[in-house]
Scaffold this motif. Structure first.
Motif, PDB file in Angstrom:
ATOM      1  N   GLU A 179      -2.045  -0.053  -4.799  1.00 41.77           N
ATOM      2  CA  GLU A 179      -1.462  -1.391  -4.605  1.00 41.77           C
ATOM      3  C   GLU A 179      -0.572  -1.396  -3.375  1.00 41.77           C
ATOM      4  O   GLU A 179       0.370  -0.607  -3.255  1.00 41.77           O
ATOM      5  CB  GLU A 179      -0.652  -1.788  -5.836  1.00 41.77           C
ATOM      6  N   ARG A 180      -0.873  -2.304  -2.438  1.00 41.48           N
ATOM      7  CA  ARG A 180      -0.046  -2.467  -1.247  1.00 41.48           C
ATOM      8  C   ARG A 180       1.212  -3.271  -1.581  1.00 41.48           C
ATOM      9  O   ARG A 180       1.312  -3.863  -2.659  1.00 41.48           O
ATOM     10  CB  ARG A 180      -0.844  -3.139  -0.138  1.00 41.48           C
ATOM     11  N   SER A 182       1.996  -6.000  -0.511  1.00 44.22           N
ATOM     12  CA  SER A 182       1.651  -7.412  -0.693  1.00 44.22           C
ATOM     13  C   SER A 182       1.077  -7.687  -2.070  1.00 44.22           C
ATOM     14  O   SER A 182       0.866  -8.834  -2.448  1.00 44.22           O
ATOM     15  CB  SER A 182       0.636  -7.827   0.384  1.00 44.22           C
ATOM     16  N   LYS A 184      -1.860  -6.568  -2.939  1.00 42.55           N
ATOM     17  CA  LYS A 184      -3.307  -6.453  -2.837  1.00 42.55           C
ATOM     18  C   LYS A 184      -3.750  -5.046  -3.236  1.00 42.55           C
ATOM     19  O   LYS A 184      -3.126  -4.057  -2.872  1.00 42.55           O
ATOM     20  CB  LYS A 184      -3.738  -6.766  -1.402  1.00 42.55           C
TER      21      LYS A 184
END
Length: 295
Positions: A179-180, A182, A184
Motif C-alpha cells: 500500500e502506497r 496514497s 493505492k
C-alpha cells in the motif's frame, strides 16, 4: 277173528305213526334248511352293510387328505363311521337290526354328500383366496421393486442435483500487494514490501443452486506449511476438517459473482519462499488452489 282185527288195527296205527314221523322229519329238515338260508342271507346282508360303511369311510379319508386344512366335521363323520363298522361286525345279525343300519347308511350317505359339497366349496374358496394372495404378493413385490427403483433414482437424482447445485470458481487469482501513501495498492514480489495478499475469485453462475448468503474459507500456507492468520477450524458432516485463515461471506444470486478479500501480514514481514492459497466452499470442497513465490 277178533285177534286178526286187532293185528290189522295195530298195523294201521303203526303206518299212520310212521307217516306222521316222516312228516315231522321232513318239516324239521325244511325248517333247518330255511334257518341256514336265512342266516346266510343275513350274513350276506351284514357284509353289504359293512362294505357300504367302509366305502363311506374311504371317501372321507380321501376328502380329508385332499383338504388343504384339517376339516373337523369330516374327521368326526369318518370316526363315527368307524364306530358303526365295529358295531355291525360285532352284532348278532337279525332283520330288524340290519334294517336299522341300512337306514343309517342311507342317512350317512346324504350327510356325506352335504359335507363334500361344503368341502368342495371351501376348497374352491381357499384356492381363490390363495390365488388372490399370490397375486397380491406378486403385486407387492413389483411395487416394492418399483419403490426401491424410485428410491435409487431419487438418490441418484439428489446426488446429481447436489453436485449440480454446488458452486464452482471460474477464476482464481492471488496477488502480493503493498500500500502506497496514497492508499493505492500495487503488486510486488518482494517479501519485505508485501503488506497484504489480495485473493480474488469469480463464483460461476449456477441456475439450480440455492440463492442466499454463502461463505467460503481461505487457507493460506506459508513456506513452512503453517496457516497464516488466526487459524480457525472447520469440520463438515463427513468428519473432514480444515484449518483456515479467513472466512469470506457474500450473497449469491445464481449469477457470476466477483469476490475479493485480503490477508494481512503477520507481526513483522512476510517470509521469503513459496506460498499456497486454497479456497473451500461451506462443505469443505476444495474449489481452487494458487501458488506463488515471494523473494
Amino acid at each position: 277173528m277178533t285177534e286178526t282185527k286187532s293185528n290189522n288195527g295195530l298195523k294201521v296205527l303203526a303206518g299212520l305213526l310212521g307217516v306222521v314221523l316222516l312228516g315231522v322229519i321232513i318239516y324239521t329238515v325244511s325248517l333247518y334248511q330255511e334257518k341256514k338260508k336265512n342266516e346266510a342271507s343275513l350274513m350276506q346282508e351284514k357284509q353289504l352293510v359293512v362294505e357300504d360303511l367302509n366305502s363311506l369311510k374311504s371317501e372321507y379319508d380321501k376328502a380329508i387328505l385332499e383338504s388343504n386344512a384339517t376339516n373337523e366335521e369330516l374327521v368326526t363323520a369318518r370316526d363315527n363311521i368307524a364306530k358303526y363298522i365295529d358295531s355291525v361286525k360285532s352284532m348278532k345279525a337279525d332283520i330288524s337290526t340290519l334294517s336299522r343300519y341300512r337306514r343309517q347308511v342311507s342317512v350317512l350317505k346324504q350327510e356325506r354328500e352335504q359335507l363334500l359339497k361344503q368341502v368342495d366349496s371351501l376348497t374352491k374358496s381357499n384356492t381363490l383366496i390363495a390365488m388372490q394372495r399370490d397375486s397380491t404378493y406378486t403385486e407387492l413385490e413389483k411395487q416394492t421393486m418399483f419403490n426401491d427403483s424410485l428410491v435409487v433414482q431419487n438418490t441418484q437424482l439428489a446426488d446429481v442435483v447436489e453436485k449440480g447445485s454446488a458452486l464452482n470458481l471460474s477464476k482464481f487469482n492471488v496477488d502480493a500487494v503493498r500500500e502506497r501513501n496514497s492508499g493505492k495498492l500495487v503488486s510486488t514480489s518482494r517479501a519485505k514490501r508485501t503488506d497484504q495478499f489480495k485473493i480474488c475469485f469469480t463464483v460461476a453462475d449456477n441456475v439450480i443452486a440455492e440463492a442466499g448468503d454463502r461463505e467460503f474459507f481461505i487457507e493460506v500456507l506459508d513456506p513452512q506449511g503453517n496457516t497464516l492468520g488466526e487459524s480457525y477450524s472447520k469440520s463438515n458432516d463427513e468428519g473432514a476438517s480444515i484449518t483456515y485463515s479467513k472466512g469470506t461471506s457474500f450473497y449469491y444470486e445464481n449469477k457470476a459473482l466477483d469476490v475479493c478479500d485480503y490477508i494481512n501480514k503477520p507481526v513483522g514481514d512476510f517470509q521469503e519462499g513459496n506460498y499456497m492459497v486454497n479456497v473451500y466452499d461451506d462443505r469443505l470442497k476444495l474449489l481452487g488452489t494458487s501458488k506463488f513465490t515471494l523473494k
